[in-house]
Design an enzyme around this catalytic site. Sequence first.
Site, short mmCIF file in Angstrom:
data_model
loop_
_atom_site.label_atom_id
_atom_site.label_comp_id
_atom_site.label_asym_id
_atom_site.label_seq_id
_atom_site.Cartn_x
_atom_site.Cartn_y
_atom_site.Cartn_z
CG ASN A 110 -1.93 -1.18 1.10
OD1 ASN A 110 -2.01 -1.83 0.06
ND2 ASN A 110 -2.65 -1.46 2.18
CB THR A 155 -16.69 37.60 -29.37
OG1 THR A 155 -17.47 38.59 -30.06
CG2 THR A 155 -15.47 38.26 -28.76
CG HIS A 156 -20.79 35.73 -29.73
ND1 HIS A 156 -21.54 35.17 -28.74
CD2 HIS A 156 -20.39 36.94 -29.27
CE1 HIS A 156 -21.61 36.00 -27.71
NE2 HIS A 156 -20.90 37.08 -28.01
CB SER A 277 -11.31 11.58 -48.71
OG SER A 277 -12.39 10.79 -49.17
CE LYS A 283 -13.10 15.61 -47.45
NZ LYS A 283 -13.88 16.49 -46.61
CD GLU A 290 -11.20 16.29 -38.57
OE1 GLU A 290 -11.96 16.93 -39.28
OE2 GLU A 290 -10.74 15.17 -38.90
CD GLN A 322 -4.87 -4.32 -9.27
OE1 GLN A 322 -4.25 -4.79 -8.33
NE2 GLN A 322 -5.54 -5.08 -10.12
CE LYS A 325 -1.05 1.01 -9.52
NZ LYS A 325 -2.39 0.97 -8.91
N1 ARG Z 1 -1.66 -3.97 -7.40
C1 ARG Z 1 -2.13 -3.25 -6.26
C2 ARG Z 1 -2.49 -1.81 -6.68
O1 ARG Z 1 -2.01 -1.39 -7.67
C3 ARG Z 1 -1.07 -3.18 -5.23
C4 ARG Z 1 -1.56 -2.94 -3.85
C5 ARG Z 1 -2.14 -4.16 -3.31
N2 ARG Z 1 -2.45 -4.05 -1.91
C6 ARG Z 1 -3.25 -4.90 -1.30
N3 ARG Z 1 -3.48 -4.65 -0.07
N4 ARG Z 1 -3.81 -5.87 -1.92
O2 ARG Z 1 -3.25 -1.16 -6.03
#
Ligand code: ARG
Length: 461
Positions: A110, A155-156, A277, A283, A290, A322, A325
């Site tokens: 953690n 503007t607008h 295109s 084109k 975009e 988790q 990420k």
């Molecule tokens: N893979 C977990 C994460 O990214 C790691 C932490 C896991 N901790 C636990 N108490 N299970 O959050």
Amino acid sequence: MAKAWSGRFQQDTDQRVEQFTESISFDQRLAEVDIRASKAHARMLARVKLITDEEADQIAESLDEIQKEIENGDFEMRIELEDIHMHIENALIERIGDVGRKLHTARSRNDQVSTDMRLYIRDAIGEISDLLQNLQQAFVDRAEKDGNMVVPAYTHLQRAQPVMIGHYWTAYCEKLHRDRHRLSDCFERVNISPLGTAALAGTSLPIDRVATAKSLQFERLCGNSLDVSSDRDYIIEYVFCLSMISLHLSSWAEEWILWFSTEFGFLKLPDAFTTGSSIMPQKRNPDVLELIRGKTARVVADLQQLMVLVKSLPLAYNRDLQEDKIALFDAHDTVADCLSLAAAIVESAELQTERIKSRLEDGFLDATTFMEYLIQKGVPMRTAHETVGKMVSTCEDKDCRLADLSIDELKAACDLIEEDVFEILGTENAVAALSSYGSGGTECVERQLKRWKKKISEPAR
Ligand code: ARG
């Protein structure tokens, strides 16, 4: 293979659970920071005599080897080892046995994951700041190249007042500067060490959190272990910064898409940054712009995903986290790509100067300066506004410019008008008359440009 936490388990994990709970597929990019943090942790363990100096050396050496293997692609990732932290620890134990089994002393995944994420975001902020600076530089270079062009501002999306082209380009410098400033502000709250807060309650072992914070160059320590394992504010804040950058890029992209259209015809984009295109041979499409505009949806969605993720989560760590990420990496990669393509496009596009000039007298761009002329002659603002409004309407009927009206026609509308009115009528005159600080007039824009040339290379504070 026995899991690091399998002591109290009697059954193997269900295959579907392995698949469902793994994060190695996306957190392997934390390998470098994870190893950096583990080495600092091991050195600290030796310092407080929880392991010996030799053991710390052994751990650090093996971690370096593991890092090389990962970098070279020789490291096998297996979902039963869940995440990058388990992979690295497991590889360490495979190499150095019991010594490797000591690394996780006074540490939990953690605080480990939070340390890794903070280290990662610190580097990420540096990368995005550099990309922002490059883009600012591209705008400043453009301003030099485009020189004394006058362009309509809207503007607008209706023609409003004329400005020097450099006013447009430095407007983007301002936005990007705020983005850099926001990132450096965010950095302060990212750059705090969670390492040693362990699972949620800290540890009874005699660790030295200051030592690990120092060696990882964190500014200070997170103060509450219970807070740390649930805290994802710093990730959300970083992704908000990225979202703001994306929003800025989306507006710029939209503007340039319009400018590139036949209807505007203000801008030429090079072949290398447009596409064709498959059915319409004539084109040339601004797909990159975009997509920069479109990818904003993704970055903002990443921010929303993170906010919903933490909503109502109780203290402390919950496995939901988790998922943070996925959104973080996606937002970072997307914005990094958009920024570097944006700089390339800003550098290589060309203004359609003749076309812009040929239509500069359309749309009564001088009307506001004319109104201000009347104010300077003593006409109350609202009256001046009305007078000029009426004259614009007359011009529309006669299909002419304000500057085409004769002095008699002008005097008929307001007898305070004199011959000097022709010094401010017409688009070029109107822009030259703009003089307030921060305005789009010739001299102000020159000053702004000078300021930006210096400011880009300075830290955004
Ligand atoms: N893979 C977990 C994460 O990214 C790691 C932490 C896991 N901790 C636990 N108490 N299970 O959050």
